[in-house]
Design a protein around this motif. Structure first.
Motif, mmCIF file in Angstrom:
data_model
loop_
_atom_site.group_PDB
_atom_site.id
_atom_site.type_symbol
_atom_site.label_atom_id
_atom_site.label_comp_id
_atom_site.label_asym_id
_atom_site.label_seq_id
_atom_site.Cartn_x
_atom_site.Cartn_y
_atom_site.Cartn_z
ATOM 1 N N PHE A 150 0.815 -1.222 0.000
ATOM 2 C CA PHE A 150 0.000 0.000 0.000
ATOM 3 C C PHE A 150 0.848 1.272 0.000
ATOM 4 N N ILE A 156 5.698 1.627 -6.868
ATOM 5 C CA ILE A 156 6.090 0.208 -6.832
ATOM 6 C C ILE A 156 5.463 -0.607 -7.969
ATOM 7 N N GLU A 177 -4.909 -3.986 -1.925
ATOM 8 C CA GLU A 177 -6.352 -3.766 -1.850
ATOM 9 C C GLU A 177 -6.674 -2.500 -1.053
ATOM 10 N N LYS A 207 -4.981 -12.625 -0.185
ATOM 11 C CA LYS A 207 -4.222 -13.884 -0.144
ATOM 12 C C LYS A 207 -4.678 -14.903 -1.202
ATOM 13 N N VAL A 225 6.595 -6.881 -3.402
ATOM 14 C CA VAL A 225 7.101 -5.930 -2.409
ATOM 15 C C VAL A 225 6.068 -5.873 -1.293
ATOM 16 N N VAL A 230 4.713 -12.068 4.575
ATOM 17 C CA VAL A 230 4.130 -12.327 3.252
ATOM 18 C C VAL A 230 5.259 -12.564 2.236
ATOM 19 N N HIS A 233 6.405 -16.059 2.487
ATOM 20 C CA HIS A 233 5.391 -16.961 1.915
ATOM 21 C C HIS A 233 5.483 -16.943 0.376
ATOM 22 N N PHE A 248 10.895 -8.230 -2.172
ATOM 23 C CA PHE A 248 11.421 -7.144 -1.337
ATOM 24 C C PHE A 248 10.571 -7.116 -0.070
ATOM 25 N N GLY A 250 10.505 -6.296 4.555
ATOM 26 C CA GLY A 250 10.483 -5.217 5.543
ATOM 27 C C GLY A 250 11.853 -4.647 5.870
ATOM 28 N N ALA A 251 11.856 -3.739 6.852
ATOM 29 C CA ALA A 251 13.097 -3.005 7.112
ATOM 30 C C ALA A 251 13.138 -2.458 8.528
ATOM 31 N N ASN A 409 17.900 -3.231 4.798
ATOM 32 C CA ASN A 409 17.377 -2.507 3.630
ATOM 33 C C ASN A 409 18.157 -1.230 3.359
ATOM 34 N N PHE A 448 18.112 -1.606 -6.683
ATOM 35 C CA PHE A 448 17.623 -1.485 -5.316
ATOM 36 C C PHE A 448 17.590 -2.905 -4.780
#
Ligand code: NAD
Length: 496
Positions: A150, A156, A177, A207, A225, A230, A233, A248, A250-251, A409, A448
């Protein structure tokens, strides 16, 4: 009735037949903007079929023709940059400057797509053996897919489909979404640019729709991303189904503050990089590592952060907007409370923050000192306007903290010493490094990436390297005969 978010399959916009719809709202005031469908499995299959059929023609369209569509597309995106940004700000909550920046960073990728020809060239070597030459060509994979978060609803998606499509592939995009109106608007412009049908197909959902993509045999590559669970997965399931995957994730980005840094720059950079876009950036600075005497600047950092005022995008005075949802706000406030419970000091508390006249998901700027590397407020990605302060006696101690963090990251160092900067860039184990720059996001002609838990899968990700992700290399070895009737590349018949 609000206009519902359409699907875009085989060059047509139409309403999904699903009975599962979710409201799209303005997170600053709760206003309902639209409804987004959870695409049915039949419609998902239609999208794959359309992309698969379109690929048969598109893969043989000459590169200069492919690029010409993208010149047109980038002009349409530029002409509509402000209009896209307004929609983006309404559904995502960013302030207008940030919204325009989000669109602009995506346009830069489309410009990069226009340089595809040089990136897709193969290589040649003559006389690999006597009278035998070898050359390699790059070919597209087929149907590729993208699943996006989001927090950058323009940039992205644009990291993905322009580079995949210009390389000769076709694409299925499943945007977040939570803010699907921005990608829909960019898809309308894609349609206006006159691309052949079926190259870009846009479906919506969560999902179930993502798992369909991960399991479909005709989808060859998946770009993702989003968050760590997720991302894992996607990587595990995509690989299990023998797909090429780049994920890509999290950070937790640290900024090291050396005592010889420019104090004014440090204070401004920390306030803006921790709270800008409400901290909902994968490159936001969420930890300041104060080395030695730089800790004396903490009161001034607090004063600067306290001047930041969240608000709605349309007010120029808004330094940043709300969090994306009530759930996101609840999670950020819970992590701040856990830090307090564990013994950290909340120097500036953004919990229960109210913006007059707005019922949005706002969190005020938050500064936390005295945390340890064991506390959840340090370990978890907070994704809110929260800065955690750690202390180190020297750069080696700062490096040890950062290189032991599960994420890698982005990071930054503020110093006036060339030697310190050189040591840092050499020894820090993180993908994007800023020297006296808080958020070092590279332009698309660089790559990146992310180290450790911030990135899974194929490292040919984003920008220049993405041309490799979206193509296969084929190497051809050819024998040349002197027989005048043989024809230059006629090799197979006479080889023994
Ligand atoms: P998210 O992981 O919740 O969602 C990302 C996408 O995955 C969405 O399209 C969503 O519909 C889908 N999804 C959600 N749950 C799923 C599930 N269980 N199975 C399959 N698909 C699922 O991420 P988000 O909250 O939208 O975005 C924020 C996260 O993205 C943060 O962790 C941030 O660090 C990360 N991010 C990373 C980068 C990067 O370059 N590393 C860039 C931007 C954002």
């Amino acid at each position: 009735m609000h206009k519902r978010v359409p699907l875009y399959i085989n060059g047509e916009f139409f309403e999904s037949k699903t009975d599962n719809w979710m409201d799209v709202t303005n997170p600053a005031n709760g206003e309902k903007l639209s409804e987004v469908p959870f695409t049915t499995m039949d419609e998902m299959e239609m999208a794959v079929r359309a992309a698969k059929e379109a690929f048969q023609e598109w893969k043989n369209v000459p590169i200069s023709e492919r690029v010409r569509y993208f010149f047109k597309y980038q002009q349409l995106l530029k002409d509509n940059q402000d209009e896209i940004a307004k929609v983006l700000c309404q559904e995502n909550g960013k302030n207008f400057e940030d919204g325009k920046g989000d669109v602009w960073r995506g346009i830069e990728v489309v410009e990069h797509a226009c340089t595809a020809a040089t990136h897709l060239m193969g290589e040649t070597m003559e006389n690999v053996a006597r009278k035998i030459d070898s050359y390699s060509i790059t070919q597209p994979l087929g149907v590729c897919a993208g699943i996006t978060p989001f927090n950058f609803p323009a940039m992205i998606p644009l990291w993905m489909y322009p580079l995949a499509i210009v390389s000769g592939n076709t694409f299925i995009l499943k945007p977040s979404e939570q803010d699907p109106l921005t990608p829909t608007m960019m898809t309308e412009l894609f349609d206006q640019a006159g691309f052949p049908k079926g190259l870009l197909n846009v479906v919506h959902g969560g999902k179930e729709q993502v798992d369909f993509i991960l399991e479909h045999k005709d989808i060859k590559a998946v770009s993702f991303v989003g968050s760590v669970p997720v991302g894992r997965h996607i990587y595990e399931t995509g690989c299990k189904n023998m797909k090429r995957v780049q994920a890509f994730a999290g950070a937790k980005n640290h900024m090291v503050v050396m005592p010889d840094a420019n104090k004014g720059q440090v204070i401004n950079a920390l306030a803006a990089a921790s709270c800008g876009a409400a901290g909902q950036r994968c490159m936001a600075i969420s930890v300041a590592v104060m080395v030695g005497e730089s800790k004396a600047w903490i009161p001034e950092i607090k004063d600067k952060m306290a001047t930041l005022t969240p608000g709605i995008w349309s007010e120029e005075s808004s330094d940043y907007g709300p969090l994306i949802s009530a759930k996101a706000k609840e999670r950020v406030e819970m992590l701040i409370s856990e830090g307090e419970r564990d013994g950290a000091k909340i120097l500036l508390d953004g919990r229960n923050y109210k913006v007059e006249g707005l019922e949005g998901h706002f969190v005020g700027p938050t500064l936390i000192d005295g945390a340890t590397t064991e506390m959840s407020v340090y370990k978890e990605e907070i994704f809110g306007p929260v800065l955690v302060v750690l202390h180190a006696k020297d750069m080696d101690e700062a490096l040890e903290i950062i290189n032991n963090n599960p994420y890698g990251n982005g990071t930054s160092i503020y110093t006036s010493s060339g030697a310190a900067a050189r040591k840092y860039q050499n020894e820090v184990a993180v993908g994007q490094v800023g020297i006296n720059i808080p958020i070092p996001v590279p332009l698309p002609f660089f790559s990146f990436t992310g180290w450790r838990g911030s990135f899974y899968g194929d490292t040919h990700a984003y920008g220049k390297q993405a041309f490799k992700f979206y193509t296969e290399t084929k190497t051809i070895t050819s024998r040349w005969f002197e027989d005048e009737h043989a024809g230059p590349l006629n090799m197979t018949i006479r080889l023994k």
